[in-house]
Design an enzyme around this catalytic site. Structure first.
Site, short mmCIF file in Angstrom:
data_model
loop_
_atom_site.label_atom_id
_atom_site.label_comp_id
_atom_site.label_asym_id
_atom_site.label_seq_id
_atom_site.Cartn_x
_atom_site.Cartn_y
_atom_site.Cartn_z
N THR A 101 0.91 -1.19 0.07
CA THR A 101 -0.15 0.13 0.06
C THR A 101 0.79 1.10 -0.13
OG1 THR A 101 0.03 0.44 2.34
CG2 THR A 101 -1.75 -1.05 1.49
N ASP A 102 0.31 2.31 -0.43
CA ASP A 102 1.05 3.59 -0.10
C ASP A 102 0.81 3.77 1.47
OD1 ASP A 102 1.11 6.79 -1.72
OD2 ASP A 102 2.15 5.95 -0.02
N TRP A 103 1.64 4.68 2.12
CA TRP A 103 1.66 4.92 3.53
C TRP A 103 0.26 5.20 4.21
CZ3 TRP A 103 5.32 2.64 1.46
CH2 TRP A 103 6.54 1.99 2.11
#
Ligand code: GLC
Length: 748
Positions: free
Chosen positions: A263-265
């Site tokens: 995932t993105d952060w």
């Protein structure tokens, strides 16, 4: 075998290793070790389970969980698209520094249209990552430049998916050639920053396949990245990180991706749905996510076999990482050598937009009136995770000075003082914001008039910064500020009255308005944000040491309203609340943006609708001239592929390189199509005067096809196709036709 004869990763089949893992270890392996960030709510605090090796490379974006007894080390993941981003200093380590090379931004690299150059930059970044102990570099980023106001456009390549995909694939190959993984991001349709953590992008299937997914398809199929990073946003109602069609059906089954998806952060919301959809690793990892996954396993809402599958993807990639082979990194990469690569790349991606009366290159070591805040304080790159902690940056002044130009002393003395005084007035920068810009300095006309008499040429640098977490403004950002306009007018009046020339340097991360003022000046050099070697690279081009060969990979429209996406940008706030913890941190709201423009992005819209632009897609001048020989086709009838060849000759007086663009116009068919679409491109080597080079392009069926959302097929109709060879998307030098006598239908 390990002392206690447990299965070891790399020595025993992965499934045997996974079978040895306890459930809470499995949950830790699919969530990162967390991120220490002030202000995060408790639910976002880093997990406390297991050993955290995030200190292994301080400042890296994140790292993964280790299980030493099974031979599973922790991977380190660091940003970003313009170079490695880690902390330059470390606690209790005053003797060393850990600076990295700030390379030119992705938009500049794309403007070079030079695949080999981008691969070379990727190799340099990969080497630096490896020598600093990084296993995965969180780059390249290739979201489409849908609108110039997108805050992170500087991190992205182009408005065109072919340029985006080819550049990204080259970057992936370069980075991974050093044994470090790349991460193609942000998959998909994260084209601006407004409410990015929650916004729902509504887009039709044809636009997705032909514009927003196409670059990722090229990058994945040709670059073979070890990882992909899903984006923050929703797509058609579901978070991309929770979409099985994106992460499994398209990415893996159709495109053959074989690595792991992260995932993105703090991206997305439902950890269980993310794992089930094929998002293998939840970064940076939170204690809350681990609790949720353990509960879901206990309540049988998540089957352990799902964990096993995503862990297999993660461990399969981990085995390729430097940490797995125990690589003894030096913490001492060749920063000097990489600085040279950064300087060369920066000059190659600069675009000479205008050059009336041969204002450039500057003749000899002349006296210069250097105006503009950014001449004295360059914007070397954008902000946020795409930034780089560099040891230094070279200003234009330094570059000019070292090249032997004489700079008007009054200006050289007074600008720095103005800049520091105005900077001191700025409010303290808040987290998740782009640094505020000081107002452009105004100078009295009589002072400018005197400087014009004392110097030979005026240089005016206009700078722009932008970054993650915020989109750009129109007033004073896309459009020039009043002070900038006034400076241009005053300097142009003074210098033209004295029979002298004015050169504008655009030190920007994204498109700005140019049509209203460009006729007031003689030359415009688009320098973009050229990285730490900015001043040297700009002077290499101004002086003629490097003949500019860049071309626009993104259109400079006359007005921001001319972009079809402007009608829906940035979207609307939806009433219902969005229970996403991270939105609380960023005060993000539930929102929605409809990509009503569909496939009509950039030149596809401007050229088809004959909308005049300031500088069109593919435009870029040189200090020399090129002629194009006859366009030869391998056949007048297209069966499975066709080769187009053209010979380019340098007919000018200095050596130079030419970017040759191949556009195809399709016959009318079942789908409405753009007037022409870029289907191939190439760049000559450095051609001396009178030297020629023949470039050949192989056109395949998919290059003729459009996506039919009804049948979920790529279709290429029968009829007469036109190949246009252009020095830009509208400067067409040669045209040829061929027939396609049988329709093609290509499954996805
Ligand atoms: C950021 C960015 C992403 C980056 C990641 C780690 O929010 O969206 O591009 O790689 O988080 O810093």
């Amino acid at each position: 075998m390990h002392g206690n004869s447990l299965p070891q990763l790399g020595k025993n089949p992965i499934r045997e290793v996974i079978a040895e893992l306890a459930v809470d270890e499995k949950v830790c392996l699919v969530t990162g070790l967390g991120m220490e960030m002030p202000g995060l709510p408790p639910s976002f605090q880093a997990p406390v389970v297991g050993t955290s090796e995030s200190a292994r490379v301080p400042g890296a974006a994140g790292s993964t969980y280790a299980v030493p007894r099974l031979g599973i080390p922790s991977m380190v993941l660091a940003d970003g698209p313009a170079g490695v981003r880690i902390s330059p200093q470390r606690k209790n380590d005053s003797n060393s520094s850990y600076y990295c090379t700030a390379f030119p931004i992705a938009t500049l690299l794309a403007s070079s249209w030079d695949i080999k150059l981008v691969e070379q930059v990727g190799r340099a970044m990969g080497l630096e990552a490896k020598e600093y102990g990084v296993d995965i570099l969180l780059a390249p980023a290739l979201n489409i430049h849908r609108i110039p106001l997108g805050g992170r456009n500087f991190e992205y390549y182009s408005e065109d998916p072919l340029v985006s995909g080819k550049m990204a694939a080259a970057m992936v190959k370069g980075v991974q050639s050093q044994g470090v993984g790349a991460s193609v991001k942000h998959y998909v349709a994260n084209n601006h920053e407004w409410n990015r953590n929650t916004i729902n992008v509504v887009a039709d299937q044809r636009a997705m396949r032909e514009i927003y997914l196409r670059g990722f398809e090229i990058a994945v199929k040709e670059g073979k990245p070890w990882t992909v990073m899903s984006s923050y946003n929703k797509l058609n109602g579901t978070y991309t990180s929770e979409r099985n069609d994106l992460l499994s059906e398209i990415l893996r089954d159709q495109w053959g991706f074989a690595g792991f998806v992260m995932t993105d952060w703090f991206g997305g919301r439902n950890a269980v749905a993310q794992l089930v959809a094929g998002n293998d690793l939840l970064m940076p990892g939170t204690a809350r996510q681990q609790e949720i996954l353990l509960e879901a396993l206990k309540d049988e809402k998540l089957d352990e076999s799902v964990l096993d599958k995503v862990i297999e993807n993660i461990l399969g990639t981990l085995q390729k990482c430097p940490v797995f082979s125990g690589y003894q990194y030096s913490d001492n990469p060749d920063l000097k050598g990489n600085a040279h690569i950064a300087r060369t790349a920066a000059a190659e991606g600069m675009v000479l937009l205008q050059n009336h009366h041969g204002a450039l290159p500057l003749a000899g070591k002349i006296r210069l009136g250097v105006f503009g805040n950014s001449s004295y304080e360059m914007v070397t790159g954008g902000t946020g995770s795409g930034d780089v902690n560099k040891a230094y940056s070279v200003s234009l002044l330094q570059g000019l000075d070292e090249a032997g130009f004489s700079i008007h002393g009054e200006l050289e003395k007074s600008y720095p003082g103005y800049i520091s005084a105005e900077t001191a007035k700025l409010p303290p920068r808040q987290p998740f914001t782009v640094p505020a810009r000081i107002p452009e300095r105004s100078l009295p006309d009589d002072e400018i008039n005197q400087i014009a008499l004392d110097t030979d040429v005026a240089l005016i640098t206009l700078g722009r910064n932008s970054g993650e977490f915020a989109d750009r403004e129109i007033t004073g950002d896309f459009d020039l500020s009043q002070a900038e306009r006034q400076l241009l007018v005053s300097v142009a009046d003074a210098y033209h009255r004295a029979g002298k020339k004015v050169v504008v340097i655009l030190n920007i991360g994204g498109v700005v308005e140019t049509a209203s003022w460009r006729d007031q000046v003689d030359a415009i050099l688009l320098a973009w944000q050229p990285g730490q070697e900015s001043g040297y690279a700009i002077v290499d081009v101004l002086s003629g040491n490097v003949n500019p060969s860049g071309k626009l990979a993104t259109t400079f429209a006359i007005s921001v309203d001319d972009y079809p996406s402007a009608q829906n940008f940035p979207g609307v706030v939806l009433e219902e609340a969005e229970p996403n913890d991270f939105t609380a941190v960023l005060a993000a709201k539930a929102a929605e943006v409809v990509y009503e423009d569909s496939i009509w992005v950039g030149y596809r819209a401007f050229n088809t609708r004959k909308v005049e632009t300031a500088f069109p897609f593919g435009h870029g001048l040189s200090y020399t001239r090129f002629s194009y020989g006859d366009l030869r086709l391998s056949s007048g009838e297209f069966i499975d592929e066709l080769t187009a060849s053209v010979t380019v000759t340098n007919t000018g007086k200095v050596a130079g390189r030419e970017v040759v663009q191949l556009y195809i116009s399709a016959p009318p068919g079942t789908l409405v199509k753009p007037a022409s679409e870029l289907r191939a491109f190439g760049k000559t080597r450095l051609l001396r005067p009178q030297e020629s080079q023949t470039l050949s392009f192989v056109i395949t069926t998919v290059d003729l096809a459009s996506f039919d959302p009804v049948d979920t097929m790529w279709i290429a109709d029968v009829g007469e196709y036109t190949i246009e060879i252009g020095a830009s998307s509208i400067d067409i030098r040669k045209t040829e036709h061929f027939q396609k006598t049988e329709a093609s239908r290509i499954p996805v």
